[in-house]
Design a protein around this motif. Sequence first.
Motif, PDB file in Angstrom:
ATOM      1  N   ARG A  47       0.813  -1.223   0.000  1.00 19.00           N
ATOM      2  CA  ARG A  47       0.000   0.000   0.000  1.00 19.00           C
ATOM      3  C   ARG A  47       0.842   1.267   0.000  1.00 19.00           C
ATOM      4  N   LEU A  53       1.280   3.852  10.356  1.00 20.89           N
ATOM      5  CA  LEU A  53      -0.065   4.227   9.915  1.00 20.89           C
ATOM      6  C   LEU A  53      -0.944   2.993   9.744  1.00 20.89           C
ATOM      7  N   TRP A  54      -0.395   1.951   9.152  1.00 22.55           N
ATOM      8  CA  TRP A  54      -1.147   0.712   8.941  1.00 22.55           C
ATOM      9  C   TRP A  54      -1.522   0.069  10.275  1.00 22.55           C
ATOM     10  N   LEU A  56      -1.807   1.638  13.168  1.00 23.08           N
ATOM     11  CA  LEU A  56      -2.779   2.502  13.833  1.00 23.08           C
ATOM     12  C   LEU A  56      -4.182   2.249  13.293  1.00 23.08           C
ATOM     13  N   ALA A  57      -4.308   2.094  11.986  1.00 21.37           N
ATOM     14  CA  ALA A  57      -5.617   1.821  11.399  1.00 21.37           C
ATOM     15  C   ALA A  57      -6.168   0.487  11.887  1.00 21.37           C
ATOM     16  N   ASN A  58      -5.321  -0.528  11.967  1.00 25.25           N
ATOM     17  CA  ASN A  58      -5.772  -1.825  12.453  1.00 25.25           C
ATOM     18  C   ASN A  58      -6.132  -1.791  13.930  1.00 25.25           C
ATOM     19  N   LEU A  60      -7.225   0.837  15.599  1.00 22.89           N
ATOM     20  CA  LEU A  60      -8.499   1.545  15.712  1.00 22.89           C
ATOM     21  C   LEU A  60      -9.668   0.656  15.296  1.00 22.89           C
ATOM     22  N   ALA A  61      -9.473  -0.125  14.256  1.00 22.43           N
ATOM     23  CA  ALA A  61     -10.540  -1.032  13.822  1.00 22.43           C
ATOM     24  C   ALA A  61     -10.875  -2.046  14.918  1.00 22.43           C
TER      25      ALA A  61
END
Length: 98
Positions: A47, A53-54, A56-58, A60-61
């Motif tokens: 990506r 960042l990746w 952090l997104a996971n 948060l999910a």
Amino acid sequence: MPAPGAAGGPQPRRFWFPLICDAAILTIGIGARQSFGLFQKPIAADRKVGRELWLLANALAMLLTGAFSPFLGDIADRFGTAPCGRHRRSSLRRRHVS
């Protein structure tokens, strides 16, 4: 003495099948979640985003899933699962038509 399982007699307990099914579901769910770390670097590289960042997104999910699941479960208990099924079928139909 009536045979086990006959009307009025003692019912045999069949707990092995649900126990094995529960164990299989937990193994699949936990295994997928635990092996997720193996795929972090390749996905982030594909990506073209930073690892932070990746992750952090996971994170948060996962946190949002845990935070909202009691509320969504309460809604499903109150209204049933039929409204969710109807919405899913219509969205799948729209996706395949277009």
